[in-house]
Design a protein around this motif. Structure first.
Motif, PDB file in Angstrom:
ATOM      1  N   GLU A 138      32.927  21.745 -64.503  1.00 36.55           N
ATOM      2  CA  GLU A 138      33.500  22.773 -65.369  1.00 36.55           C
ATOM      3  C   GLU A 138      34.503  22.159 -66.341  1.00 36.55           C
ATOM      4  OE1 GLU A 138      33.941  26.845 -63.010  1.00 36.55           O
ATOM      5  OE2 GLU A 138      34.646  25.171 -61.786  1.00 36.55           O
ATOM      6  N   VAL A 139      35.359  21.285 -65.823  1.00 33.52           N
ATOM      7  CA  VAL A 139      36.342  20.611 -66.666  1.00 33.52           C
ATOM      8  C   VAL A 139      35.650  19.770 -67.731  1.00 33.52           C
ATOM      9  CG1 VAL A 139      38.130  18.817 -66.676  1.00 33.52           C
ATOM     10  CG2 VAL A 139      38.172  20.619 -64.931  1.00 33.52           C
ATOM     11  N   TRP A 140      34.580  19.096 -67.349  1.00 39.78           N
ATOM     12  CA  TRP A 140      33.821  18.279 -68.289  1.00 39.78           C
ATOM     13  C   TRP A 140      33.318  19.141 -69.443  1.00 39.78           C
ATOM     14  CZ3 TRP A 140      29.603  14.388 -66.182  1.00 39.78           C
ATOM     15  CH2 TRP A 140      29.420  13.363 -67.104  1.00 39.78           C
ATOM     16  N   SER A 141      32.811  20.336 -69.130  1.00 33.55           N
ATOM     17  CA  SER A 141      32.335  21.251 -70.175  1.00 33.55           C
ATOM     18  C   SER A 141      33.481  21.685 -71.087  1.00 33.55           C
ATOM     19  CB  SER A 141      31.682  22.480 -69.536  1.00 33.55           C
ATOM     20  OG  SER A 141      30.559  22.126 -68.756  1.00 33.55           O
ATOM     21  N   ILE A 142      34.651  21.934 -70.510  1.00 33.61           N
ATOM     22  CA  ILE A 142      35.813  22.316 -71.317  1.00 33.61           C
ATOM     23  C   ILE A 142      36.209  21.186 -72.250  1.00 33.61           C
ATOM     24  CG2 ILE A 142      38.283  22.872 -71.193  1.00 33.61           C
ATOM     25  CD1 ILE A 142      37.654  24.375 -68.581  1.00 33.61           C
ATOM     26  N   LEU A 143      36.157  19.953 -71.769  1.00 35.79           N
ATOM     27  CA  LEU A 143      36.504  18.804 -72.608  1.00 35.79           C
ATOM     28  C   LEU A 143      35.502  18.641 -73.751  1.00 35.79           C
ATOM     29  CD1 LEU A 143      37.636  16.221 -69.902  1.00 35.79           C
ATOM     30  CD2 LEU A 143      39.055  17.692 -71.339  1.00 35.79           C
ATOM     31  N   PHE A 144      34.220  18.932 -73.499  1.00 33.57           N
ATOM     32  CA  PHE A 144      33.243  18.947 -74.586  1.00 33.57           C
ATOM     33  C   PHE A 144      33.660  19.956 -75.657  1.00 33.57           C
ATOM     34  CE2 PHE A 144      29.754  17.220 -71.695  1.00 33.57           C
ATOM     35  CZ  PHE A 144      29.631  16.031 -72.388  1.00 33.57           C
TER      36      PHE A 144
ATOM     37  N   LEU B 136      28.891  21.044 -81.372  1.00 34.31           N
ATOM     38  CA  LEU B 136      28.481  21.081 -79.965  1.00 34.31           C
ATOM     39  C   LEU B 136      27.035  20.619 -79.786  1.00 34.31           C
ATOM     40  CD1 LEU B 136      30.043  24.514 -78.904  1.00 34.31           C
ATOM     41  CD2 LEU B 136      30.937  22.236 -78.434  1.00 34.31           C
ATOM     42  N   PHE B 137      26.208  20.834 -80.814  1.00 36.13           N
ATOM     43  CA  PHE B 137      24.807  20.445 -80.736  1.00 36.13           C
ATOM     44  C   PHE B 137      24.607  18.935 -80.837  1.00 36.13           C
ATOM     45  CE2 PHE B 137      24.568  24.898 -81.739  1.00 36.13           C
ATOM     46  CZ  PHE B 137      23.419  25.343 -81.117  1.00 36.13           C
ATOM     47  N   PHE B 138      25.687  18.218 -81.129  1.00 35.38           N
ATOM     48  CA  PHE B 138      25.608  16.764 -81.234  1.00 35.38           C
ATOM     49  C   PHE B 138      26.092  16.071 -79.961  1.00 35.38           C
ATOM     50  CE2 PHE B 138      25.527  18.304 -85.516  1.00 35.38           C
ATOM     51  CZ  PHE B 138      24.680  17.452 -86.190  1.00 35.38           C
ATOM     52  N   PHE B 139      26.634  16.834 -79.003  1.00 35.11           N
ATOM     53  CA  PHE B 139      27.012  16.274 -77.706  1.00 35.11           C
ATOM     54  C   PHE B 139      25.800  16.411 -76.776  1.00 35.11           C
ATOM     55  CE2 PHE B 139      31.542  17.927 -78.691  1.00 35.11           C
ATOM     56  CZ  PHE B 139      31.773  16.848 -79.522  1.00 35.11           C
ATOM     57  N   LYS B 140      24.880  15.487 -76.867  1.00 38.18           N
ATOM     58  CA  LYS B 140      23.597  15.606 -76.169  1.00 38.18           C
ATOM     59  C   LYS B 140      23.725  15.076 -74.748  1.00 38.18           C
ATOM     60  CE  LYS B 140      21.345  15.171 -80.643  1.00 38.18           C
ATOM     61  NZ  LYS B 140      20.448  14.396 -81.528  1.00 38.18           N
ATOM     62  N   HIS B 141      24.321  15.920 -73.922  1.00 40.78           N
ATOM     63  CA  HIS B 141      24.604  15.565 -72.531  1.00 40.78           C
ATOM     64  C   HIS B 141      24.200  16.726 -71.641  1.00 40.78           C
ATOM     65  CE1 HIS B 141      26.821  14.414 -68.904  1.00 40.78           C
ATOM     66  NE2 HIS B 141      26.899  13.206 -69.413  1.00 40.78           N
ATOM     67  N   ASP B 142      23.698  16.422 -70.429  1.00 40.08           N
ATOM     68  CA  ASP B 142      23.186  17.487 -69.571  1.00 40.08           C
ATOM     69  C   ASP B 142      24.281  18.397 -69.037  1.00 40.08           C
ATOM     70  OD1 ASP B 142      24.260  15.669 -67.737  1.00 40.08           O
ATOM     71  OD2 ASP B 142      22.752  16.114 -66.218  1.00 40.08           O
ATOM     72  N   ASN B 143      25.540  18.009 -69.174  1.00 42.35           N
ATOM     73  CA  ASN B 143      26.624  18.900 -68.748  1.00 42.35           C
ATOM     74  C   ASN B 143      27.117  19.785 -69.893  1.00 42.35           C
ATOM     75  OD1 ASN B 143      28.159  19.153 -66.077  1.00 42.35           O
ATOM     76  ND2 ASN B 143      29.805  19.306 -67.588  1.00 42.35           N
ATOM     77  N   ASN B 144      26.537  19.603 -71.060  1.00 44.01           N
ATOM     78  CA  ASN B 144      26.844  20.456 -72.200  1.00 44.01           C
ATOM     79  C   ASN B 144      25.836  21.592 -72.233  1.00 44.01           C
ATOM     80  OD1 ASN B 144      27.595  21.609 -74.631  1.00 44.01           O
ATOM     81  ND2 ASN B 144      26.689  19.995 -75.892  1.00 44.01           N
ATOM     82  N   HIS B 145      26.121  22.650 -71.489  1.00 47.41           N
ATOM     83  CA  HIS B 145      25.279  23.845 -71.491  1.00 47.41           C
ATOM     84  C   HIS B 145      25.706  24.668 -72.711  1.00 47.41           C
ATOM     85  CE1 HIS B 145      25.096  23.333 -66.813  1.00 47.41           C
ATOM     86  NE2 HIS B 145      24.540  22.336 -67.482  1.00 47.41           N
ATOM     87  N   LEU B 146      24.906  24.652 -73.746  1.00 46.62           N
ATOM     88  CA  LEU B 146      25.351  25.020 -75.086  1.00 46.62           C
ATOM     89  C   LEU B 146      26.015  26.392 -75.181  1.00 46.62           C
ATOM     90  CD1 LEU B 146      22.314  23.543 -77.027  1.00 46.62           C
ATOM     91  CD2 LEU B 146      24.698  22.819 -77.275  1.00 46.62           C
ATOM     92  N   LEU B 147      25.388  27.413 -74.610  1.00 47.58           N
ATOM     93  CA  LEU B 147      25.950  28.761 -74.727  1.00 47.58           C
ATOM     94  C   LEU B 147      27.291  28.850 -74.013  1.00 47.58           C
ATOM     95  CD1 LEU B 147      25.305  31.562 -75.894  1.00 47.58           C
ATOM     96  CD2 LEU B 147      24.338  32.172 -73.676  1.00 47.58           C
TER      97      LEU B 147
ATOM     98  N   PHE C 252      27.500  32.472 -60.348  1.00 50.64           N
ATOM     99  CA  PHE C 252      28.052  33.574 -61.129  1.00 50.64           C
ATOM    100  C   PHE C 252      29.581  33.524 -61.210  1.00 50.64           C
ATOM    101  CE2 PHE C 252      24.138  36.321 -59.979  1.00 50.64           C
ATOM    102  CZ  PHE C 252      23.467  35.849 -61.088  1.00 50.64           C
ATOM    103  N   SER C 253      30.201  32.583 -60.534  1.00 50.38           N
ATOM    104  CA  SER C 253      31.660  32.455 -60.577  1.00 50.38           C
ATOM    105  C   SER C 253      32.079  31.079 -61.076  1.00 50.38           C
ATOM    106  CB  SER C 253      32.250  32.695 -59.173  1.00 50.38           C
ATOM    107  OG  SER C 253      31.759  31.741 -58.233  1.00 50.38           O
ATOM    108  N   GLU C 254      31.172  30.381 -61.772  1.00 55.40           N
ATOM    109  CA  GLU C 254      31.424  29.017 -62.216  1.00 55.40           C
ATOM    110  C   GLU C 254      31.184  28.908 -63.715  1.00 55.40           C
ATOM    111  OE1 GLU C 254      30.266  25.880 -59.539  1.00 55.40           O
ATOM    112  OE2 GLU C 254      29.180  24.888 -61.177  1.00 55.40           O
ATOM    113  N   ALA C 255      32.088  28.227 -64.411  1.00 56.25           N
ATOM    114  CA  ALA C 255      32.032  28.130 -65.872  1.00 56.25           C
ATOM    115  C   ALA C 255      30.992  27.119 -66.316  1.00 56.25           C
ATOM    116  CB  ALA C 255      33.410  27.759 -66.421  1.00 56.25           C
ATOM    117  N   ARG C 256      29.727  27.457 -66.093  1.00 56.40           N
ATOM    118  CA  ARG C 256      28.624  26.619 -66.531  1.00 56.40           C
ATOM    119  C   ARG C 256      27.496  27.530 -67.028  1.00 56.40           C
ATOM    120  NH1 ARG C 256      26.897  22.080 -62.787  1.00 56.40           N
ATOM    121  NH2 ARG C 256      26.699  20.928 -64.747  1.00 56.40           N
ATOM    122  N   GLY C 257      26.354  26.956 -67.364  1.00 53.58           N
ATOM    123  CA  GLY C 257      25.328  27.732 -68.041  1.00 53.58           C
ATOM    124  C   GLY C 257      24.311  28.412 -67.158  1.00 53.58           C
TER     125      GLY C 257
END
Length: 491
Positions: A44-50, A60-71, A133-138
């Motif tokens: 979750e922190v990794w996504s926030i740093l992205f 955001l579309f240029f951070f091509k990493h599997d932890n970057n869940h775009l929405l 459903f309680s985690e800040a990911r995609g």
């Protein structure tokens, strides 16, 4: 596009048909909110740093990493810096509530009130779903949009309904932006439509008309997904995770409906029950001439196996199949609803299976509510409290994972002393005051003392545990022993 047999009239009382489903959705929502209270864990922190590193949403579309869940990353970008962690998880919580409402609606329209209640009971007690459903990911918005797309597909009708079709397109676009695993449900829906296509052709409907209709439904989202794949998913960097054997991955994947099971013998039982339910449920629909059997075969078995077989990913996690869980529970509810009405012993078997699902998910659920995804902020606060001077040097057994968490959580700590993180190459010069090791295994026990060559020994100061299932890490905090307490090298 009708799936076959319509719903049966069951439980006509207002309490059972309206109030009980609402209470079940409310109970599941409370579980989600309670589970979303604790610390954010590494992914979750990794996504926030992205999100924080992006100057514009387009970047955001240029951070091509599997932890970057775009929405989800876009939501985090719009949310900005927050002091209450639950704000970062609002998209997932709202997606969870919407998913439960959609699931109840779908089950009720297809098969009646009884199956809707059973589906809500199973999903509402599912540890894996509550976790996502309680985690800040995609994963959570991907599940919501998969259910929305499925509900729209069932109501598209013939002739095509414009608003429903537009909503279907939007759900598919947002679903794939939420998480790449949405493609499993998209292809499963396409498989289902192809079976209807063949039936329509046998009934004498024009092949040309049906082909155009099929392309009109799936063409626009398919084109968008293809472009997104070529630009974003194909060159994506995989962050990886815990390495486990293929056999263990398969066991854990098919054990997800019963929670996270670590013990191999119990996992084999859960695996067997899950497989039998899928086969029996699909056969039941086939025997009832309900054409949805093709969708469930595709979404739960054929498409996941086909995608893994074709792509051969370098890393695979059972959580990638979370998007299939609501549909597994929907199929299970149909099977259990049939058992309930087909004799005394079958009814008791259905009750036993429901109890088994709830019992299997109860232990990790309670642990999640009590321990969350970790206590990283508390560990750093302890370091600050028990350190002297204006600077404290920390290191750990994984530089990048520790660095990201410390980089995020130090913004919530006092400005003095200053926290610095030392790389392994800097240990001799920096001489870390504290050392942190981590583990995701629930049975992991820390060593009481760590002796580091050239820099000294570190005594165990404290254990900062997480729930032990799914998302999070155990942190083991070590403090450097004073020089007089350093062990004398042998020889």
């Amino acid at each position: 596009m009708t799936p076959g047999a319509g719903p049966q009239k069951q439980f006509s009382s207002l309490w059972v048909s309206k109030t009980l489903p609402l209470l079940l959705v409310t109970g599941a929502s409370v579980l989600m909110i309670l589970s979303a209270r604790g610390d954010l864990w590494h992914d979750e922190v990794w996504s926030i740093l992205f999100a924080e590193n992006a100057r514009t949403p387009l970047e955001l579309f240029f951070f091509k990493h599997d932890n970057n869940h775009l929405l989800n990353t876009l939501f985090l970008y719009l949310a900005g810096n927050q002091t209450h962690f639950i704000v970062y998880r609002l998209l997932s919580i709202l997606s969870g509530i919407g998913s439960f409402l959609l699931l109840g609606h779908i089950a009720r329209k297809l098969w009646g009130n009884r199956d809707a209640i059973l589906a809500l009971v199973l999903c509402g007690s599912s540890f894996q779903l509550i976790l996502m459903f309680s985690e800040a990911r995609g994963y959570a918005p991907a599940i919501f949009f998969s259910l929305l797309a499925f509900a729209c597909l069932l109501h598209v009708g013939d002739p095509l309904k414009t608003l429903t079709l537009l909503l279907f397109w939007a759900a598919c676009v947002l679903g794939i932006l939420a998480h790449a695993t949405f493609v499993i449900i998209f292809f499963a829906m396409l498989s289902y439509s192809l079976t209807l296509f063949s039936v329509a052709h046998k009934r004498g409907q024009k092949l040309y008309t049906q082909t155009i209709r099929l392309f009109f439904i799936y063409g626009p989202p398919a084109i968008f997904m293809t472009v997104l794949y070529l630009w974003f998913f194909s060159p994506m960097m995989i962050g990886g995770g815990p390495e486990v054997s293929k056999a263990q991955n398969i066991l854990q994947s098919l054990s997800l409906p019963f929670g996270h099971i670590w013990k191999p013998k119990i996992a084999v039982v859960a695996f067997t029950v899950t497989a039998l339910i899928m086969v029996a449920g699909c056969f039941l629909l086939f025997r009832q001439q309900n054409r949805l059997w093709s969708f469930f075969v595709a979404s739960l078995i054929a498409i996941p196996v086909l995608i893994v077989g074709i792509t051969r990913p370098s890393y695979f996690s059972p959580r990638y199949l979370t998007i299939c869980l609501p549909f597994f529970y929907l199929l299970t509810a149909r099977l259990l609803g049939t058992l309930v009405t087909s004799g005394k012993w079958n009814k008791w078997m259905a009750i036993f299976l429901v109890a088994l699902f709830i019992a299997g998910n109860a232990q990790p659920m309670v642990s999640l509510l009590l321990n969350g995804r970790g206590h990283y902020k508390a560990a750093l606060e302890a370091i600050i409290e028990h350190s002297d001077g204006d600077k404290v040097v920390i290191s750990g057994n994984d530089y990048y994972k520790m660095m990201r968490l410390i980089l995020f959580y130090r913004r919530f700590l006092p400005s003095s002393p200053e926290i610095q993180y030392a790389k392994p190459s800097e240990w001799e010069q920096q001489q870390p005051d504290w050392f942190i090791t981590f583990s995701w295994r629930p049975e992991k026990q820390p060593l009481p003392l760590i002796v580091m060559p050239y820099i000294g020994s570190y005594a165990l100061f404290g254990e900062y545990r997480y729930s032990g299932y799914g998302s999070g890490w155990h942190w083991f905090l070590y403090q450097k022993a004073p020089p007089k307490e350093q062990p004398v090298p042998a020889g």
